[in-house]
Design an enzyme around this catalytic site. Structure first.
Site, PDB file in Angstrom:
ATOM      1  N   HIS A 259       0.584   4.093  -2.849  1.00  0.00           N
ATOM      2  CA  HIS A 259       0.266   5.486  -2.516  1.00  0.00           C
ATOM      3  C   HIS A 259       1.414   6.415  -2.890  1.00  0.00           C
ATOM      4  O   HIS A 259       1.181   7.570  -3.273  1.00  0.00           O
ATOM      5  CB  HIS A 259      -0.071   5.608  -1.034  1.00  0.00           C
ATOM      6  CG  HIS A 259      -1.462   5.186  -0.703  1.00  0.00           C
ATOM      7  ND1 HIS A 259      -2.270   5.866   0.190  1.00  0.00           N
ATOM      8  CD2 HIS A 259      -2.218   4.153  -1.147  1.00  0.00           C
ATOM      9  CE1 HIS A 259      -3.444   5.260   0.280  1.00  0.00           C
ATOM     10  NE2 HIS A 259      -3.430   4.214  -0.523  1.00  0.00           N
TER      11      HIS A 259
ATOM     12  N   ASN B 136      -3.486   8.967   3.578  1.00  0.00           N
ATOM     13  CA  ASN B 136      -2.319   8.252   4.083  1.00  0.00           C
ATOM     14  C   ASN B 136      -2.298   8.094   5.602  1.00  0.00           C
ATOM     15  O   ASN B 136      -1.301   7.604   6.159  1.00  0.00           O
ATOM     16  CB  ASN B 136      -1.035   8.973   3.624  1.00  0.00           C
ATOM     17  CG  ASN B 136      -0.837   8.898   2.131  1.00  0.00           C
ATOM     18  OD1 ASN B 136      -1.135   7.882   1.503  1.00  0.00           O
ATOM     19  ND2 ASN B 136      -0.349   9.977   1.537  1.00  0.00           N
TER      20      ASN B 136
ATOM     21  N   ARG C 242       0.835  -1.207   0.000  1.00  0.00           N
ATOM     22  CA  ARG C 242       0.000   0.000   0.000  1.00  0.00           C
ATOM     23  C   ARG C 242       0.869   1.256   0.000  1.00  0.00           C
ATOM     24  O   ARG C 242       0.582   2.239  -0.700  1.00  0.00           O
ATOM     25  CB  ARG C 242      -0.924  -0.010   1.221  1.00  0.00           C
ATOM     26  CG  ARG C 242      -1.916   1.134   1.238  1.00  0.00           C
ATOM     27  CD  ARG C 242      -2.960   0.949   2.322  1.00  0.00           C
ATOM     28  NE  ARG C 242      -3.923   2.021   2.308  1.00  0.00           N
ATOM     29  CZ  ARG C 242      -4.231   2.775   3.362  1.00  0.00           C
ATOM     30  NH1 ARG C 242      -3.652   2.541   4.530  1.00  0.00           N
ATOM     31  NH2 ARG C 242      -5.119   3.740   3.272  1.00  0.00           N
TER      32      ARG C 242
ATOM     33  N   HIS D 263      -5.887  -6.058  -2.644  1.00  0.00           N
ATOM     34  CA  HIS D 263      -6.817  -6.036  -1.510  1.00  0.00           C
ATOM     35  C   HIS D 263      -7.077  -7.427  -0.952  1.00  0.00           C
ATOM     36  O   HIS D 263      -7.862  -7.590  -0.025  1.00  0.00           O
ATOM     37  CB  HIS D 263      -8.147  -5.392  -1.923  1.00  0.00           C
ATOM     38  CG  HIS D 263      -8.061  -3.922  -2.151  1.00  0.00           C
ATOM     39  ND1 HIS D 263      -9.097  -3.175  -2.680  1.00  0.00           N
ATOM     40  CD2 HIS D 263      -7.059  -3.033  -1.932  1.00  0.00           C
ATOM     41  CE1 HIS D 263      -8.740  -1.916  -2.779  1.00  0.00           C
ATOM     42  NE2 HIS D 263      -7.506  -1.805  -2.325  1.00  0.00           N
TER      43      HIS D 263
END
Length: 326
Positions: A64, A92, A60, A191
């Site tokens: 990001h 975040n 992740r 995910h």
């Protein structure tokens, strides 16, 4: 001859012939820091047994980071009195793994001072953490990235696709980063590991149309899964409780995300959105096969890892991943 060179250079820029991905390569540090991948893998292997959520955190963090100013480790930069950095932007708030990147960076700096970028460490750590349970590298990591010098909270809010995004917004967000529908569907498969806080999807449970009543839920959710999530989260504003993003195997990097999605057990609005388009839905069907998913993932993560990267003399090699060099 000179005019031909200028014309070629123009076409290179216009047609992305000077593609930054081509400036990255596997084994970039083969001569300058040959032990870097071994150092990263060793530290990740030490951390994983006691921290099963680490892979989800690092993949992740990588995602990001890449979606804001490209894969330049700008997400790692700390805020200052005069600037609020990306990591302190709402998208975040729940990103983690920074301390592991710090530890790896310290070890790499001790071995090869000023050579390896924080951006490459993030890419390698994400790969190694996801790969750890398989006892092999799931994909090759192209290296050669350099670190950015700018980190702005406002840019995180405008560039990172959110859990409430519709299909059209997701496609647009990915297209802005030169990623296609296949990349969207494949990278959403990440995910399959990790957790999410209730407030990132609670509107689907309690306030789907804005009526704010007990029966205002997303009808596309599997009824049993819906009731389970409602019992766990309790209300619309719960930002403390978390649930697995994959209700079956939340610490295993597999294709169950797609199996769950077909059963209408995708946690986010952005997950369910993949079933609203025929092309995306067809891809979901194909990616239920774990071999297809792992093959596709290694290609999409490579493309994501090349978004707007800094190479050559652009940017810098940060000494401390949290602070721009003085």
């Amino acid at each position: 001859m000179k005019s031909c060179f200028v014309l070629a250079l123009v076409w290179c820029v216009l047609l992305l012939g000077c593609n930054v991905e081509a400036q990255l390569k596997v084994g970039f540090y083969k001569k300058s820091c040959p032990q870097v991948e071994q150092i990263v893998a060793k530290i990740i292997a030490q951390k994983m047994p006691s921290n099963p959520e680490l892979a989800a955190r690092l993949i992740r963090l990588f995602f990001h980071d890449c979606f804001v100013r490209g894969c330049d480790a700008s997400l790692l930069i700390d805020s200052t009195a005069s600037n609020t950095a990306e990591k302190n932007s709402p998208p975040n708030f729940t990103v983690g793994g920074y301390e592991v990147i710090d530890e790896i960076k310290s070890a790499v700096e001790a071995a090869c001072p000023g050579i390896v970028s924080c951006a490459d460490i993030v890419a390698l750590a994400a790969r190694d953490s996801v790969s750890f349970p398989f006892n092999k590298q799931l994909w090759e990591v192209q290296t050669g990235r350099r670190d950015g010098k700018i980190s702005l909270a406002s840019e995180a809010r405008t560039n990172i696709p959110g859990p409430s995004f519709t299909y059209s917004r997701l496609v647009s967000s990915f297209a802005n980063k030169s990623l296609g529908v296949q990349d969207l569907v494949v990278l959403s498969g990440a995910h399959t590991i990790g957790i999410a806080h209730c407030n990132s999807f609670s509107t689907r449970l309690f306030n789907f149309t804005g009526q704010n009543n007990v029966n205002d839920f997303d009808p596309s959710l599997d009824p049993t899964y819906l009731r389970s999530l409602q019992q766990i989260c309790q209300n619309l504003t719960n930002n403390v409780t978390s649930v697995p993003m994959d209700p079956t195997t939340s610490t295993t990097f597999d294709s169950h995300y797609y199996s769950n999605l077909k059963l209408h057990k995708g946690l986010f609005t952005s997950d369910a959105a993949l079933l609203t388009d025929s092309r995306a839905s067809n891809l979901v069907d194909k990616l239920v096969d774990e071999g297809n998913f792992l093959d596709a993932f290694k290609n999409s993560i490579r493309r994501m890892g090349a978004i707007e990267v800094l190479t050559g003399t652009a940017g810098e090699i940060r000494k401390n991943c949290r602070v721009v060099n003085s």
